[in-house]
Enzyme design. Structure first.
Site, PDB file in Angstrom:
ATOM      1  N   CYS A  57      64.076  63.040  -2.053  1.00 30.70           N
ATOM      2  CA  CYS A  57      64.863  61.696  -2.292  1.00 30.70           C
ATOM      3  C   CYS A  57      64.848  61.441  -3.970  1.00 30.70           C
ATOM      4  O   CYS A  57      64.308  61.949  -4.645  1.00 30.70           O
ATOM      5  CB  CYS A  57      64.251  60.570  -1.667  1.00 30.70           C
ATOM      6  SG  CYS A  57      62.467  60.434  -2.276  1.00 30.70           S
ATOM      7  N   CYS A 149      58.418  54.574  -7.457  1.00 30.25           N
ATOM      8  CA  CYS A 149      59.691  54.507  -7.220  1.00 30.25           C
ATOM      9  C   CYS A 149      60.356  53.109  -7.112  1.00 30.25           C
ATOM     10  O   CYS A 149      59.722  52.139  -6.674  1.00 30.25           O
ATOM     11  CB  CYS A 149      59.957  54.833  -5.720  1.00 30.25           C
ATOM     12  SG  CYS A 149      61.602  55.040  -5.219  1.00 30.25           S
ATOM     13  N   GLU A 179      51.290  53.533   0.066  1.00 32.95           N
ATOM     14  CA  GLU A 179      52.279  52.713  -0.412  1.00 32.95           C
ATOM     15  C   GLU A 179      52.161  51.542   0.350  1.00 32.95           C
ATOM     16  O   GLU A 179      51.918  50.436  -0.322  1.00 32.95           O
ATOM     17  CB  GLU A 179      53.522  53.179   0.162  1.00 32.95           C
ATOM     18  CG  GLU A 179      54.808  52.235  -0.248  1.00 32.95           C
ATOM     19  CD  GLU A 179      56.139  52.817   0.447  1.00 32.95           C
ATOM     20  OE1 GLU A 179      56.313  53.741   0.465  1.00 32.95           O
ATOM     21  OE2 GLU A 179      56.834  51.731   0.848  1.00 32.95           O
ATOM     22  N   THR A 250      58.474  51.523   3.039  1.00 38.07           N
ATOM     23  CA  THR A 250      59.752  52.184   2.808  1.00 38.07           C
ATOM     24  C   THR A 250      60.230  53.406   3.670  1.00 38.07           C
ATOM     25  O   THR A 250      61.539  53.396   3.853  1.00 38.07           O
ATOM     26  CB  THR A 250      60.148  52.321   1.410  1.00 38.07           C
ATOM     27  OG1 THR A 250      59.472  53.572   1.070  1.00 38.07           O
ATOM     28  CG2 THR A 250      60.046  51.402   0.409  1.00 38.07           C
ATOM     29  N   SER A 317      53.222  63.050   5.682  1.00 40.16           N
ATOM     30  CA  SER A 317      54.483  62.368   5.084  1.00 40.16           C
ATOM     31  C   SER A 317      54.849  61.344   6.058  1.00 40.16           C
ATOM     32  O   SER A 317      55.444  61.984   7.272  1.00 40.16           O
ATOM     33  CB  SER A 317      55.581  63.443   4.577  1.00 40.16           C
ATOM     34  OG  SER A 317      56.500  63.124   4.621  1.00 40.16           O
ATOM     35  N   SER A 318      55.001  60.192   5.872  1.00 38.92           N
ATOM     36  CA  SER A 318      55.615  59.357   6.958  1.00 38.92           C
ATOM     37  C   SER A 318      56.842  59.575   7.308  1.00 38.92           C
ATOM     38  O   SER A 318      57.252  59.508   8.505  1.00 38.92           O
ATOM     39  CB  SER A 318      55.470  58.050   6.132  1.00 38.92           C
ATOM     40  OG  SER A 318      56.011  56.838   7.215  1.00 38.92           O
ATOM     41  N   ASN A 319      57.733  59.602   6.202  1.00 39.69           N
ATOM     42  CA  ASN A 319      59.151  59.746   6.622  1.00 39.69           C
ATOM     43  C   ASN A 319      59.561  61.087   7.288  1.00 39.69           C
ATOM     44  O   ASN A 319      60.414  61.147   8.309  1.00 39.69           O
ATOM     45  CB  ASN A 319      60.231  59.576   5.452  1.00 39.69           C
ATOM     46  CG  ASN A 319      60.076  60.794   4.579  1.00 39.69           C
ATOM     47  OD1 ASN A 319      60.638  61.694   4.577  1.00 39.69           O
ATOM     48  ND2 ASN A 319      59.083  60.840   3.332  1.00 39.69           N
ATOM     49  N   SER A 382      59.860  64.587   0.635  1.00 34.24           N
ATOM     50  CA  SER A 382      58.966  65.052  -0.115  1.00 34.24           C
ATOM     51  C   SER A 382      59.022  66.699  -0.018  1.00 34.24           C
ATOM     52  O   SER A 382      58.210  67.465  -0.534  1.00 34.24           O
ATOM     53  CB  SER A 382      57.635  64.683   0.003  1.00 34.24           C
ATOM     54  OG  SER A 382      57.233  64.581   1.324  1.00 34.24           O
TER      55      SER A 382
END
Ligand code: SF4
Length: 413
Positions: A57, A149, A179, A250, A317-319, A382
């Protein structure tokens, strides 16, 4: 050095110089080829579909670029990273190879900066650091390269404004994630700022029921005990849930964040009545556009699900976890941390079959369909493209399919 010269938020103007190096390390000729062919390509009896949005991203692009610029800018200094630059093992490995040292958090999430000196350079990752850690680093006087970010900063501003107006920040996120910890800490810019972090709808129910005083809700003591690690010190649910503002990490599942916000609102209406609820409740969607676009792209793909879905990205990695979770609802999904999880020799795959970041890996053989099949691919924010290309090459290699590529590509081993 002056104060200005010890704090950098915009890199060092070396983006152009770094680009060829970064592209060479993280790009993939195979991925670019599939993208150029409309995100679909066929290799032997395997039809490959790439999600329309995937991988790095804008925030990660920027963080990686700044890390490379930092190494270039300070060749003689010791450079540290607070935690991981992003949640990708391959990228973090490259950081180590470039001579960057990692400062990892202890079990309670705190960092030990006692070994740092004014001569050191410290990179703050894309998810940011807590207010306390930031102040500590500024106090040491080391050079700070802040890659937080812009979308994370946007959430921080929102949370700070809630605290300023006397609203408790209700954050949809994981309290162990860097985060969310950093976001929650923003309430401390105000004396008596409060926060509470809820992980998902299931945990949110304790909060909704308490606010609305529904039958069977937790007692005050039970509530305090359940959310002790996930709320500000001295959190009092009776006093601190009168005025609430909703925000989120996020990278959460956007649909769940929206649903949680609506449930909090419903609870406020039950408690204060329709006409007063508005003055007790605030909400602002803080899922970043990159996360949203990746989730939307997967939802689009699942209108006609592929036979097998591969989701690539760090297990923490959350996303990426949320992308895999979405796909699992439609098709056979394999979340792999890295291309190396696919073993070309014996055709097996190591993958994490559950949403929770610490869920174990399982090993599976015979996971690919016998005949022709469709393979969907996406990757978290990521994950660099070269790892996507390498994963695909490994799968094709298991099927005995060779791909001719001009550019250097991670070849299956
Ligand atoms: S996922 Fe969103 S908030 Fe996180 S670094 Fe990427 S763009 Fe920024």
């Amino acid at each position: 050095m002056t104060t200005e010269q010890t704090y950098f938020r915009k890199g060092f103007g070396l983006k152009k110089e770094m680009k060829p190096l970064i592209d060479a390390e993280y790009q993939s000729a195979l991925v670019e080829r599939i993208r150029a062919r409309g995100y679909t390509d066929t290799f032997g009896d395997v039809r490959v579909r790439l999600a329309q949005e995937f991988g790095f991203c804008y925030g990660v692009d920027r963080a990686v670029d700044y890390a490379y610029e930092t190494v270039h800018q300070f060749p003689d200094k010791t450079i540290y990273l607070v935690g991981e630059i992003i949640h990708n093992p391959h990228v973090n490995q490259r950081m180590t190879e470039m001579g960057i040292s990692f400062i990892y958090p202890s079990a309670d999430g705190s960092f030990d900066f006692s070994g740092l000196t004014v001569d050191d350079v410290v990179i703050i990752p894309a998810f940011g650091v807590t207010l306390h850690d930031f102040d500590t680093l500024r106090g040491i006087g080391c050079i700070l390269v802040d890659t937080t970010c812009g979308s994370v900063l946007h959430v921080w501003k929102r949370v700070e404004s809630y605290a300023r107006d006397g609203f408790t920040a209700v954050i949809h996120g994981k309290y162990t994630h860097e985060e969310s910890r950093a976001t929650a800490s923003q309430v401390n810019k105000q004396v008596d700022g409060k926060y509470i972090i809820v992980r998902d709808m299931e945990e949110g129910r304790f909060l909704f029921d308490y606010i609305a005083a529904r039958p069977g809700h937790l007692t005050r003591e039970e509530f305090i005990s359940r959310f002790e690690a996930k709320s500000s010190p001295g959190f009092d649910p009776d006093a601190d849930l009168e005025f609430v503002g909703v925000a989120n990490q996020t990278t959460m599942l956007a649909s769940e964040s929206i649903a949680i916000g609506m449930k909090v609102h419903e609870a406020m209406v039950e408690r204060f009545g329709e006409e007063h609820a508005a003055s007790h409740f605030r909400s602002f969607g803080t899922i970043c556009s990159a996360t949203q676009e990746r989730q939307d792209a997967v939802e689009d793909m699942m209108q006609s699900p592929p036979d097998v879905m591969l989701v690539i990205g760090g297990y923490n990695s959350s996303n990426t976890n949320h992308l895999a979770h979405l796909c699992r609802q439609y098709t056979r999904t394999y979340h792999v941390e890295d291309a190396g999880c696919i073993d070309v020799e014996n055709g097996s795959i190591r993958h994490k079959p559950e949403l929770h970041p610490t869920a174990g890996e399982v090993l599976e053989s015979d996971w690919l369909p016998e005949g022709p099949f469709e393979l969907g691919i996406t990757a978290g924010a990521s994950t660099p493209n070269n790892k996507i290309g390498e994963a695909l090459l490994r799968i094709l290699s298991i099927r005995g399919i060779e791909v001719e590529l001009a550019a250097a590509e991670g070849q299956p081993t």
